[in-house]
Design a protein around this motif. Structure first.
Motif, PDB file in Angstrom:
ATOM      1  N   ALA A 395       0.845  -1.212   0.000  1.00 59.07           N
ATOM      2  CA  ALA A 395       0.000   0.000   0.000  1.00 59.07           C
ATOM      3  C   ALA A 395       0.873   1.252   0.000  1.00 59.07           C
ATOM      4  CB  ALA A 395      -0.924  -0.014   1.220  1.00 59.07           C
ATOM      5  N   GLN A 396       1.968   1.218   0.771  1.00 61.24           N
ATOM      6  CA  GLN A 396       2.892   2.366   0.814  1.00 61.24           C
ATOM      7  C   GLN A 396       3.605   2.534  -0.537  1.00 61.24           C
ATOM      8  OE1 GLN A 396       3.520   4.455   3.365  1.00 61.24           O
ATOM      9  NE2 GLN A 396       2.320   3.480   4.965  1.00 61.24           N
ATOM     10  N   ALA A 397       4.006   1.395  -1.110  1.00 63.08           N
ATOM     11  CA  ALA A 397       4.698   1.443  -2.411  1.00 63.08           C
ATOM     12  C   ALA A 397       3.788   2.023  -3.491  1.00 63.08           C
ATOM     13  CB  ALA A 397       5.158   0.040  -2.804  1.00 63.08           C
ATOM     14  N   LEU A 398       2.531   1.622  -3.491  1.00 60.79           N
ATOM     15  CA  LEU A 398       1.572   2.129  -4.483  1.00 60.79           C
ATOM     16  C   LEU A 398       1.310   3.613  -4.294  1.00 60.79           C
ATOM     17  CD1 LEU A 398      -0.870  -0.914  -4.481  1.00 60.79           C
ATOM     18  CD2 LEU A 398       0.532  -0.159  -6.424  1.00 60.79           C
ATOM     19  N   ALA A 399       1.247   4.048  -3.030  1.00 60.40           N
ATOM     20  CA  ALA A 399       1.051   5.480  -2.751  1.00 60.40           C
ATOM     21  C   ALA A 399       2.226   6.282  -3.305  1.00 60.40           C
ATOM     22  CB  ALA A 399       0.908   5.708  -1.244  1.00 60.40           C
ATOM     23  N   LYS A 400       3.432   5.750  -3.126  1.00 59.49           N
ATOM     24  CA  LYS A 400       4.615   6.447  -3.644  1.00 59.49           C
ATOM     25  C   LYS A 400       4.610   6.455  -5.174  1.00 59.49           C
ATOM     26  CE  LYS A 400       9.567   6.766  -3.683  1.00 59.49           C
ATOM     27  NZ  LYS A 400      10.851   6.521  -3.063  1.00 59.49           N
ATOM     28  N   LEU A 401       4.311   5.312  -5.767  1.00 58.42           N
ATOM     29  CA  LEU A 401       4.269   5.204  -7.229  1.00 58.42           C
ATOM     30  C   LEU A 401       3.286   6.207  -7.824  1.00 58.42           C
ATOM     31  CD1 LEU A 401       4.871   3.725  -9.935  1.00 58.42           C
ATOM     32  CD2 LEU A 401       3.059   2.120  -9.319  1.00 58.42           C
ATOM     33  N   ASN A 402       2.101   6.309  -7.241  1.00 59.68           N
ATOM     34  CA  ASN A 402       1.068   7.204  -7.774  1.00 59.68           C
ATOM     35  C   ASN A 402       1.395   8.677  -7.566  1.00 59.68           C
ATOM     36  OD1 ASN A 402      -0.512   5.094  -8.731  1.00 59.68           O
ATOM     37  ND2 ASN A 402      -1.490   4.780  -6.738  1.00 59.68           N
ATOM     38  N   ALA A 403       2.316   8.950  -6.625  1.00 58.27           N
ATOM     39  CA  ALA A 403       2.671  10.347  -6.332  1.00 58.27           C
ATOM     40  C   ALA A 403       3.812  10.858  -7.212  1.00 58.27           C
ATOM     41  CB  ALA A 403       3.058  10.476  -4.859  1.00 58.27           C
ATOM     42  N   ILE A 404       4.417   9.969  -8.030  1.00 62.68           N
ATOM     43  CA  ILE A 404       5.565  10.398  -8.847  1.00 62.68           C
ATOM     44  C   ILE A 404       5.136  11.507  -9.819  1.00 62.68           C
ATOM     45  CG2 ILE A 404       7.169   9.687 -10.672  1.00 62.68           C
ATOM     46  CD1 ILE A 404       7.402   6.978  -9.327  1.00 62.68           C
ATOM     47  N   ASN A 470      12.368  14.826  -4.618  1.00 58.82           N
ATOM     48  CA  ASN A 470      11.169  15.377  -5.266  1.00 58.82           C
ATOM     49  C   ASN A 470      10.165  14.281  -5.619  1.00 58.82           C
ATOM     50  OD1 ASN A 470      11.848  18.081  -5.254  1.00 58.82           O
ATOM     51  ND2 ASN A 470      12.855  18.012  -7.253  1.00 58.82           N
ATOM     52  N   ASN A 471      10.618  13.031  -5.580  1.00 55.42           N
ATOM     53  CA  ASN A 471       9.831  11.913  -6.111  1.00 55.42           C
ATOM     54  C   ASN A 471       9.276  12.271  -7.495  1.00 55.42           C
ATOM     55  OD1 ASN A 471       8.719   9.335  -6.158  1.00 55.42           O
ATOM     56  ND2 ASN A 471       6.802   9.970  -5.230  1.00 55.42           N
ATOM     57  N   ASP A 472      10.219  12.634  -8.396  1.00 59.44           N
ATOM     58  CA  ASP A 472       9.803  12.968  -9.760  1.00 59.44           C
ATOM     59  C   ASP A 472      10.764  12.367 -10.773  1.00 59.44           C
ATOM     60  OD1 ASP A 472      12.040  14.669 -10.087  1.00 59.44           O
ATOM     61  OD2 ASP A 472      10.933  16.454  -9.550  1.00 59.44           O
ATOM     62  N   ILE A 473      10.264  12.222 -12.000  1.00 60.43           N
ATOM     63  CA  ILE A 473      11.077  11.734 -13.106  1.00 60.43           C
ATOM     64  C   ILE A 473      11.173  12.827 -14.162  1.00 60.43           C
ATOM     65  CG2 ILE A 473      10.775   9.248 -12.812  1.00 60.43           C
ATOM     66  CD1 ILE A 473       8.360   9.309 -14.592  1.00 60.43           C
ATOM     67  N   THR A 474      12.364  12.922 -14.779  1.00 64.98           N
ATOM     68  CA  THR A 474      12.628  13.969 -15.767  1.00 64.98           C
ATOM     69  C   THR A 474      13.096  13.341 -17.077  1.00 64.98           C
ATOM     70  OG1 THR A 474      13.234  15.574 -14.055  1.00 64.98           O
ATOM     71  CG2 THR A 474      14.049  16.000 -16.276  1.00 64.98           C
ATOM     72  N   PHE A 475      12.462  13.755 -18.175  1.00 69.32           N
ATOM     73  CA  PHE A 475      12.858  13.313 -19.513  1.00 69.32           C
ATOM     74  C   PHE A 475      13.030  14.551 -20.393  1.00 69.32           C
ATOM     75  CE2 PHE A 475      10.388   9.968 -17.570  1.00 69.32           C
ATOM     76  CZ  PHE A 475      11.225   8.873 -17.711  1.00 69.32           C
ATOM     77  N   PRO A 476      14.277  15.043 -20.551  1.00 69.76           N
ATOM     78  CA  PRO A 476      14.479  16.239 -21.378  1.00 69.76           C
ATOM     79  C   PRO A 476      14.132  15.977 -22.842  1.00 69.76           C
ATOM     80  CG  PRO A 476      16.438  15.702 -20.076  1.00 69.76           C
ATOM     81  CD  PRO A 476      15.529  14.524 -20.003  1.00 69.76           C
ATOM     82  N   ALA A 477      13.904  17.055 -23.571  1.00 64.41           N
ATOM     83  CA  ALA A 477      13.540  16.946 -24.989  1.00 64.41           C
ATOM     84  C   ALA A 477      14.578  16.134 -25.768  1.00 64.41           C
ATOM     85  CB  ALA A 477      13.403  18.339 -25.594  1.00 64.41           C
ATOM     86  N   GLY A 478      15.856  16.288 -25.396  1.00 72.03           N
ATOM     87  CA  GLY A 478      16.945  15.668 -26.155  1.00 72.03           C
ATOM     88  C   GLY A 478      16.838  14.164 -26.299  1.00 72.03           C
ATOM     89  N   ILE A 479      16.324  13.476 -25.285  1.00 76.50           N
ATOM     90  CA  ILE A 479      16.296  12.000 -25.347  1.00 76.50           C
ATOM     91  C   ILE A 479      15.079  11.480 -26.115  1.00 76.50           C
ATOM     92  CG2 ILE A 479      15.009  11.511 -23.201  1.00 76.50           C
ATOM     93  CD1 ILE A 479      17.151   9.294 -22.681  1.00 76.50           C
TER      94      ILE A 479
END
Length: 667
Positions: A395-404, A470-479
């Protein structure tokens, strides 16, 4: 770009020919997939694409970086000559023009730093040594002795806090100072020669420069002895040491931290984070035991090394001589390329705004948002099915996943760079102005709400990232271009490419480091002990698998150093494959160029990692890079995935075969 480069910045085709996203020309079909999948997928490409003379390695990422830097060059040259231009274009255009004026730069020699060198030569007390550390730092001339800056508090991520980090050395890893193997000794001896030559270029005679070189090596070796290793630094709890300003001064009585913070323009802080308190205690002792005259040499060196790439060509050439010994690089990177990289690093939003306007297609951002949502949903399903994790931890893992949070292509708000200026006739001052602007921007955040919208990478960057705080993922335009992604490619190619990269970054939130941070980004344990023990036991299997892999002669991959990236590769590839099984292409099962959809998926994954590296560079990366070499990134994860065995009919007796019960399953 070698192979099938049919993608222009996320959009239109460069050629009318039908592109081959999986091109047999790049493969070595004489190699059995189950013996060396990387060679099967990339053997001819590896053979036909040696490392260019001005590079240290060459692969998919480097091809895209080359394309990206050429685009930046076009933008910067346009900005330099455009008569009617915006303020931002004036700054980057004049900055670029000043950096390309090698005649004016050479005429100045080391004059741009002479006043600073003279000032450092007049230091007489250890208090002045500390003062000069701050002067260098706030004037964009480097972080000598230790790092200092402002960032979110890892256990209270909505608040900024100053942090002090171990540092003070020049060579890429502490092992170069401490080990006596042939490679370390060769580089250390070359470093001593390099130090002496650089001091001579900055006006010292032969005897003085020899003494200065000995002094710097002695001081840096003492600092290296006090540093934690890269593997030790991977433990986020071990590197989280919070002190009140008073308590930190008590720990290091020779350093007044209230004064250090004030002189570093960091105001309003009552606490400081320290990643290695033992290192600061060592620095405190060294300030007492090492004569001020030797600290003068050390500070002069820090000024010279930070300035050298932007001074006259004799400094730049000598800098490159030492680079050659470390990496094996044959030729200096062209000036325009060094400059475009510098301006991208220092003023990323200025050039990024132009880059996105000219080269990026908005549809790619929409596609990515859908793909990330798809991967999140797939990972959620996988978590729910785990047989080793309790419902409570799930349940904790899913909460973290959904908050990304997702940061795709470019920032929501571009930086304006108030107060930044550049002229056509003073390159060194422009570099300094940009460094000062960056430093002021960083420290001025103290006391303000944490800005969680900022992107940690510039839009042209060929990379992707996950931020635990930040619990975030970044994908710049370049990739967002081939071989990672192309609108024209079949799903197998895009899922084996960009979807696996997305899955990789999501998995970082659940690797050995990321799993220790909660849904908000705070360093906080949300695991039950039995679940954490089961995770560690599986992670240890990954360490063992990679420790057994050889890179050069007897040099092995460092399984503990690369664990986070290896876990992310394994999780990302599993996640992407499962998501791919839901597509129409997978369900229809039609072959393209003789390959099934499953085969194309895994071939796409393998071709991302095609790569050649100079032996010297490969040896350095084993010490310094938390990523495994490309061949092992392609090969090791697939040996744990049943679908790969089925796709290529891998059987007992094949070199890469692992019995089903030995295949590692985590996420």
């Amino acid at each position: 770009m070698a192979g099938a480069n049919s993608f222009a910045g996320g959009g239109g085709k460069l050629s009318k020919e039908e592109p081959k996203y999986i091109d047999k020309v790049n493969m070595d079909l004489s190699v059995k997939p189950g013996n060396n999948f990387y060679r099967y997928a990339n053997g001819n490409w590896v053979k036909n694409n040696p490392v260019p003379a001005s590079k240290t390695r060459w692969g998919s990422f480097d091809e895209l970086r080359e394309l990206s830097s050429k685009r930046l060059r076009t933008l910067l040259e346009d900005a330099a000559k455009k008569p009617a231009r915006t303020r931002k274009m004036q700054i980057i255009g004049d900055f670029y023009a000043s950096g390309m004026d090698s005649i004016a730069i050479d005429k100045k020699g080391y004059q741009p730093i002479k006043a600073d060198l003279d000032r450092l030569n007049n230091i007489t007390t250890s208090k002045e040594v500390l003062h000069e550390l701050n002067v260098l730092r706030i004037n964009g001339l480097g972080n000598a002795l230790f790092g200092m800056g402002v960032g979110p508090d890892r256990k209270n991520v909505m608040k900024y806090i100053p942090s002090v980090s171990q540092g003070g050395t020049t060579m890429p890893d502490r092992d170069y100072y401490l080990k006596d193997d042939k490679r370390s000794t060769t580089i250390r001896n070359a470093y001593k020669v390099h130090l002496k030559k650089m001091f001579m270029l900055a006006g010292e005679d032969e005897i003085t420069s020899s003494a200065s070189a000995e002094t710097v090596l002695k001081i840096e070796t003492e600092l290296a002895n006090a540093q934690m290793s890269r593997i030790q630094m991977r433990d986020p709890n071990a590197t989280y040491n919070k002190f009140s300003v008073r308590a930190l001064t008590d720990l290091t009585p020779g350093i007044d931290w209230a004064m250090m913070l004030h002189e570093s323009k960091i105001n309003g802080a009552d606490s400081v984070l320290v990643n290695n308190p033992g290192f600061l205690k060592k620095v405190d002792n060294m300030l007492k035991s090492i004569p001020v005259a030797e600290w003068r040499s050390y500070l002069r060196w820090n000024l010279i090394k930070n300035a050298a790439p932007y001074l006259s060509s004799d400094f730049v050439k000598q800098d490159f001589e030492f680079t050659k010994v470390q990496t094996g690089q044959k030729e200096q990177t062209p000036r325009w390329q060094r400059l475009s990289g510098l301006i991208d690093r220092q003023l990323g939003d200025m050039v990024g705004e132009l880059y996105v306007a000219k080269y990026f297609k908005p549809e790619a951002k929409e596609y990515m948002v859908k793909m990330v949502n798809n991967l999140q949903s797939t990972f959620a399903d996988r978590i729910k099915r785990l047989d080793w994790m309790s419902e409570e931890t799930k349940a904790q893992a899913l909460a973290k996943l959904n908050a990304i949070a997702k940061k795709i292509a470019y920032p929501d708000v571009w930086k304006e760079y108030e107060g930044m200026s550049a002229t056509k006739d003073n390159f060194f001052q422009n570099v300094r102005n940009a460094a000062i602007w960056g430093y002021n921007y960083n420290v001025s955040r103290m006391g303000k709400p944490v800005n969680r919208k900022e992107m940690g990478m510039t839009p042209p960057t060929i990379n992707a990232s996950y931020s635990p705080s930040n619990n975030d993922i970044t994908f710049p335009a370049g990739i967002l271009q081939f071989p990672f992604f192309d609108f024209g490619a079949d799903d197998a190619v895009n899922y084996g490419g960009i979807a696996a990269v997305i899955g990789h970054e999501i998995t970082h939130g659940f690797d050995d480091q990321g799993r220790q941070f909660d849904a908000v980004g705070n360093l906080k344990d949300w695991w039950s002990k039995p679940d954490a023990d089961k995770f560690k036991s599986r992670a240890d299997q990954v360490v063992k698998q990679y420790n057994a892999l050889t890179v050069l002669d007897t040099v092995h991959v460092k399984g503990e150093l690369t664990l986070g990236e290896n876990l992310a590769d394994l999780g990302g590839l599993n996640m992407a494959y499962e998501a791919f099984t839901k597509t129409k292409q997978f369900k229809e099962g039609k072959k393209i160029d003789g390959f099934t959809p499953q085969q194309r998926f895994f071939l796409s994954w393998a071709q991302i990692w095609r790569n050649n590296a100079l032996p010297e560079t490969a040896a350095q990366l084993i010490l310094t890079d938390p990523h495994s070499p490309g061949e092992h990134r392609a090969n090791a994860p697939v040996t744990n995935i049943d679908a790969w065995y089925e796709a290529f009919d891998v059987k007992p007796g094949d070199k890469m075969y692992k019995p089903k019960e030995d295949r590692i399953r985590i996420w």
